[in-house]
Design an enzyme around this catalytic site. Structure first.
Site, PDB file in Angstrom:
ATOM      1  N   MET A  21       5.542  30.018  -9.513  1.00 37.81           N
ATOM      2  CA  MET A  21       6.299  28.777  -9.296  1.00 37.81           C
ATOM      3  C   MET A  21       7.356  28.532 -10.377  1.00 37.81           C
ATOM      4  O   MET A  21       7.614  27.387 -10.745  1.00 37.81           O
ATOM      5  CB  MET A  21       5.316  27.602  -9.219  1.00 37.81           C
ATOM      6  CG  MET A  21       4.326  27.712  -8.069  1.00 37.81           C
ATOM      7  SD  MET A  21       5.123  27.938  -6.459  1.00 37.81           S
ATOM      8  CE  MET A  21       5.854  26.324  -6.242  1.00 37.81           C
ATOM      9  N   ARG A  22       7.978  29.589 -10.858  1.00 41.57           N
ATOM     10  CA  ARG A  22       9.040  29.422 -11.854  1.00 41.57           C
ATOM     11  C   ARG A  22      10.243  30.282 -11.480  1.00 41.57           C
ATOM     12  O   ARG A  22      10.070  31.374 -10.914  1.00 41.57           O
ATOM     13  CB  ARG A  22       8.554  29.815 -13.253  1.00 41.57           C
ATOM     14  CG  ARG A  22       7.633  28.795 -13.871  1.00 41.57           C
ATOM     15  CD  ARG A  22       7.056  29.309 -15.174  1.00 41.57           C
ATOM     16  NE  ARG A  22       6.085  28.373 -15.684  1.00 41.57           N
ATOM     17  CZ  ARG A  22       6.340  27.415 -16.576  1.00 41.57           C
ATOM     18  NH1 ARG A  22       7.560  27.289 -17.078  1.00 41.57           N
ATOM     19  NH2 ARG A  22       5.399  26.588 -16.987  1.00 41.57           N
ATOM     20  N   HIS A  53       8.414  34.610   0.603  1.00 42.23           N
ATOM     21  CA  HIS A  53       8.824  33.223   0.843  1.00 42.23           C
ATOM     22  C   HIS A  53       8.334  32.807   2.222  1.00 42.23           C
ATOM     23  O   HIS A  53       8.489  33.559   3.193  1.00 42.23           O
ATOM     24  CB  HIS A  53      10.346  33.108   0.757  1.00 42.23           C
ATOM     25  CG  HIS A  53      10.818  31.698   0.935  1.00 42.23           C
ATOM     26  ND1 HIS A  53      10.699  30.752  -0.062  1.00 42.23           N
ATOM     27  CD2 HIS A  53      11.370  31.069   1.998  1.00 42.23           C
ATOM     28  CE1 HIS A  53      11.169  29.603   0.388  1.00 42.23           C
ATOM     29  NE2 HIS A  53      11.577  29.754   1.635  1.00 42.23           N
ATOM     30  N   LYS A  67      11.032  27.245 -15.136  1.00 43.31           N
ATOM     31  CA  LYS A  67      11.676  28.546 -15.286  1.00 43.31           C
ATOM     32  C   LYS A  67      10.982  29.363 -16.370  1.00 43.31           C
ATOM     33  O   LYS A  67      10.214  28.829 -17.179  1.00 43.31           O
ATOM     34  CB  LYS A  67      13.157  28.374 -15.636  1.00 43.31           C
ATOM     35  CG  LYS A  67      13.392  27.667 -16.969  1.00 43.31           C
ATOM     36  CD  LYS A  67      14.886  27.512 -17.247  1.00 43.31           C
ATOM     37  CE  LYS A  67      15.102  26.786 -18.583  1.00 43.31           C
ATOM     38  NZ  LYS A  67      16.521  26.638 -18.934  1.00 43.31           N
ATOM     39  N   ASN A  97       9.683  39.175  -3.904  1.00 40.69           N
ATOM     40  CA  ASN A  97       9.069  37.854  -3.727  1.00 40.69           C
ATOM     41  C   ASN A  97       8.674  37.686  -2.262  1.00 40.69           C
ATOM     42  O   ASN A  97       9.229  38.343  -1.374  1.00 40.69           O
ATOM     43  CB  ASN A  97      10.094  36.775  -4.098  1.00 40.69           C
ATOM     44  CG  ASN A  97       9.542  35.365  -3.973  1.00 40.69           C
ATOM     45  OD1 ASN A  97       8.416  35.080  -4.395  1.00 40.69           O
ATOM     46  ND2 ASN A  97      10.317  34.469  -3.382  1.00 40.69           N
ATOM     47  N   ILE A 117      13.131  32.861 -12.035  1.00 39.96           N
ATOM     48  CA  ILE A 117      13.326  34.060 -12.850  1.00 39.96           C
ATOM     49  C   ILE A 117      14.779  34.079 -13.315  1.00 39.96           C
ATOM     50  O   ILE A 117      15.696  34.022 -12.494  1.00 39.96           O
ATOM     51  CB  ILE A 117      13.025  35.335 -12.012  1.00 39.96           C
ATOM     52  CG1 ILE A 117      11.611  35.273 -11.405  1.00 39.96           C
ATOM     53  CG2 ILE A 117      13.237  36.589 -12.831  1.00 39.96           C
ATOM     54  CD1 ILE A 117      10.480  35.307 -12.388  1.00 39.96           C
ATOM     55  N   GLY A 122      -3.533  32.891  -5.224  1.00 48.17           N
ATOM     56  CA  GLY A 122      -3.538  34.354  -5.261  1.00 48.17           C
ATOM     57  C   GLY A 122      -4.002  35.020  -3.982  1.00 48.17           C
ATOM     58  O   GLY A 122      -4.452  36.172  -4.014  1.00 48.17           O
ATOM     59  N   SER A 123      -3.870  34.339  -2.843  1.00 47.23           N
ATOM     60  CA  SER A 123      -4.310  35.004  -1.603  1.00 47.23           C
ATOM     61  C   SER A 123      -3.426  36.212  -1.283  1.00 47.23           C
ATOM     62  O   SER A 123      -3.901  37.204  -0.723  1.00 47.23           O
ATOM     63  CB  SER A 123      -4.330  34.015  -0.432  1.00 47.23           C
ATOM     64  OG  SER A 123      -3.040  33.611  -0.071  1.00 47.23           O
ATOM     65  N   ASN A 124      -2.148  36.154  -1.628  1.00 48.36           N
ATOM     66  CA  ASN A 124      -1.291  37.333  -1.426  1.00 48.36           C
ATOM     67  C   ASN A 124      -1.682  38.466  -2.369  1.00 48.36           C
ATOM     68  O   ASN A 124      -1.685  39.635  -1.977  1.00 48.36           O
ATOM     69  CB  ASN A 124       0.184  36.964  -1.603  1.00 48.36           C
ATOM     70  CG  ASN A 124       0.742  36.294  -0.367  1.00 48.36           C
ATOM     71  OD1 ASN A 124       1.019  36.956   0.619  1.00 48.36           O
ATOM     72  ND2 ASN A 124       0.870  34.976  -0.412  1.00 48.36           N
TER      73      ASN A 124
END
Ligand code: GRF
Length: 212
Positions: free
Chosen positions: A101-102, A120, A74, A118, A104, A21-23
């Site tokens: 990490m799933r 990346h 997913k 998102n 959408i 969760g650093s973002n």
């Protein structure tokens, strides 16, 4: 997405994450220091002990663990319904994927069209998918970076909102390069959200433009 008008109301953000969760923290900090006109209405994780939930709790942000079972990679079926219900109940304008990490699936995407973004860890369209910083190192590129983009049905293929670059050094390890990219991620996500919050963002074809 059509061109939006200036909106003085704080942008309501839902954050989905699976890990550290650093973002998420960078967005919390940007709101706290007054550089992002937004409020985080909920944080949701598919991992019950993820650090991102601790960060949310520490700031009294409503947070939820919603399992993705029985699927591993997913959000589908009943879990998808639970995610949609939770996000709708929060009243979020924008859904921020921050290390979620799933994959959408279309129903969630269609429920929130052009509202899911998102981050990346590569300069897309190079190195989509997992461990992008390792892909960059293995390929031997001299410049790496990160990309904030709208989420579409492909893997890391949606319209690009913000990109930041970093040099790749001769003695970089996967850890050192990822760490350098993450410093830029923490600048890029608040910047992308500032643009969305100000309403000065539109799509021209698949190009995100920022009308004055
Ligand atoms: C980041 O490197 C992001 O680019 C990728 O997952 C990582 C999440 O890190 N999608 P954090 O949980 O925000 O620290």
């Amino acid at each position: 997405m059509t061109e939006q008008q200036h909106n003085p109301e704080p942008l309501k953000i839902a954050i989905l994450g699976s890990g550290s969760g650093s973002n998420c923290q960078s967005i919390i900090d940007a709101i706290a220091d007054g550089t992002l006109n937004a409020t985080i209405v909920c944080v949701i994780s598919d991992v019950d002990d993820a650090k991102i939930l601790d960060r949310a709790r520490a700031h009294n942000i409503p947070c939820h663990y919603i399992s993705g079972a029985p699927f591993k990679t997913k959000i589908d079926g009943e879990a998808e319904t639970a995610y949609i219900d939770c996000i709708q109940a929060s009243g979020a304008d924008v859904i921020v994927l921050a290390g979620f990490m799933r994959i959408i699936k279309p129903r969630l995407l269609e429920t929130f069209p052009q509202r899911i973004i998102n981050i990346h860890p590569s300069l897309l369209p190079a190195f989509p998918g997992l461990h992008a910083w390792k892909q960059a190192l293995d390929y031997g590129v001299k410049v790496a970076g990160c990309t904030v983009h709208f989420v579409d049905a492909g893997t890391d293929t949606g319209p690009i909102i913000v990109q930041k670059s970093v040099p790749v050094l001769d003695d970089d390890t996967t850890e050192s390069l990822h760490a350098r990219i993450q410093v830029q991620e923490h600048i890029a996500y608040p910047e992308a959200l500032r643009r969305i919050a100000s309403g000065a963002i539109a799509l021209k074809g698949r190009t995100v433009v920022h009308p004055a």
